[in-house]
Design a protein around this motif. Structure first.
Motif, PDB file in Angstrom:
ATOM      1  N   GLU A 134      52.134  44.579  50.773  1.00 26.18           N
ATOM      2  CA  GLU A 134      53.242  43.652  50.488  1.00 26.18           C
ATOM      3  C   GLU A 134      54.213  43.599  51.663  1.00 26.18           C
ATOM      4  N   ILE A 137      52.571  41.488  54.456  1.00 25.22           N
ATOM      5  CA  ILE A 137      52.551  40.065  54.107  1.00 25.22           C
ATOM      6  C   ILE A 137      53.932  39.451  54.322  1.00 25.22           C
ATOM      7  N   ALA A 138      54.956  40.147  53.862  1.00 25.96           N
ATOM      8  CA  ALA A 138      56.325  39.638  54.036  1.00 25.96           C
ATOM      9  C   ALA A 138      56.711  39.585  55.504  1.00 25.96           C
ATOM     10  N   GLN A 143      53.414  34.134  54.316  1.00 23.07           N
ATOM     11  CA  GLN A 143      53.302  34.036  52.865  1.00 23.07           C
ATOM     12  C   GLN A 143      53.515  32.612  52.364  1.00 23.07           C
ATOM     13  N   LYS A 144      54.318  31.832  53.074  1.00 22.46           N
ATOM     14  CA  LYS A 144      54.629  30.470  52.625  1.00 22.46           C
ATOM     15  C   LYS A 144      53.392  29.579  52.568  1.00 22.46           C
ATOM     16  N   VAL A 149      48.730  35.683  46.088  1.00 24.56           N
ATOM     17  CA  VAL A 149      48.342  36.858  46.860  1.00 24.56           C
ATOM     18  C   VAL A 149      47.812  37.900  45.891  1.00 24.56           C
TER      19      VAL A 149
END
Length: 234
Positions: A134, A137-138, A143-144, A149
């Motif tokens: 996480e 990914i951030a 992520q957009k 996910v």
């Protein structure tokens, strides 16, 4: 090899497909071998570490935390239990450095994802430690691009089938993209989906597998920069 005319979903792996990952493990392995050089030859350290990872993956799962535990176990083994506490401390520091390392998307990834948005839902399927995945990914800023996910403990045909079933009951309309033949390609082909292999220069020993040359639904690209053209979005 033609892609599905109207894919229901396009799925991506994360580590070493969208951003650099294995290179940081290799740097830490080299640092680990240096720490244990007074006790064991570097090549033997590497072999013992891989053996520990192979034993432990079913206990600790994938990711940095399991890697740290395997390094500590290996250090104890190769020193016959005499590893100094200072070396254990260095191993923990090396692991913490990995957990805080900046996330570096591969060249052309942002452009490729932007180019194919709208063809079908883009989803991310990655295995490993939930907290660390996480974080990456951030930190990636990607992520957009994804509508969903999924962080999973293993990538098996059953796991993939459960995820893809949210989007379609026709596996021929699924496309999966990743760098690992073992995890991203073979299980998906087993379901009847299309799999696109984008190799990364480095590969973890436990992910080694041969690309299924000649398989009608297996495609291999040199880079994700070639992906938009494959979907007619060059």
């Amino acid at each position: 090899m033609p892609l599905p005319q109207s894919p229901a979903v396009i799925a991506f792996d994360a580590d070493d497909t969208l951003w650099h990952n294995e290179s940081f493990f290799k740097l830490t392995e080299a640092r680990f071998a240096e720490l244990l050089a007074p006790y064991c030859e570097k090549n033997r350290v590497a072999d013992r570490l891989v053996a520990a990872e192979r034993r432990n993956v079913h206990h600790y799962g994938y990711g940095i935390k399991g890697f740290i535990l395997s390094m500590i176990e290996t250090a104890i083994e190769v020193t016959d239990g005499k590893v100094p506490a200072t070396v254990i401390g260095e191993i923990l520091t090396a692991g913490q450095d990995m957990l805080g390392h900046p996330v570096e998307p591969l060249d052309g990834v942002r452009e490729a994802l932007a180019a194919i948005r709208g063809i079908a839902p883009l989803i991310l399927i990655t295995k490993g430690d939930l907290f660390d995945q996480e974080r990456k990914i951030a930190a990636s800023g990607l992520q957009k691009h994804f509508t969903a996910v999924d962080v999973v403990s293993e990538k098996s045909p059953e796991v993939y089938a459960r995820i893809f079933a949210r989007y379609t009951d026709d596996m021929s309309k699924v496309v999966m993209i990743g760098n690992s033949v073992r995890s991203d390609i073979l299980p998906v082909l087993e379901l009847g989906a299309t799999a696109i292999h984008v190799p990364y220069p480095l590969l973890w020993a436990l992910e080694a597998a041969d690309f299924p040359v000649g398989h009608p639904k297996a495609i291999q690209l040199k880079s994700l920069t070639d992906l938009p053209a494959l979907f007619g979005r060059a």
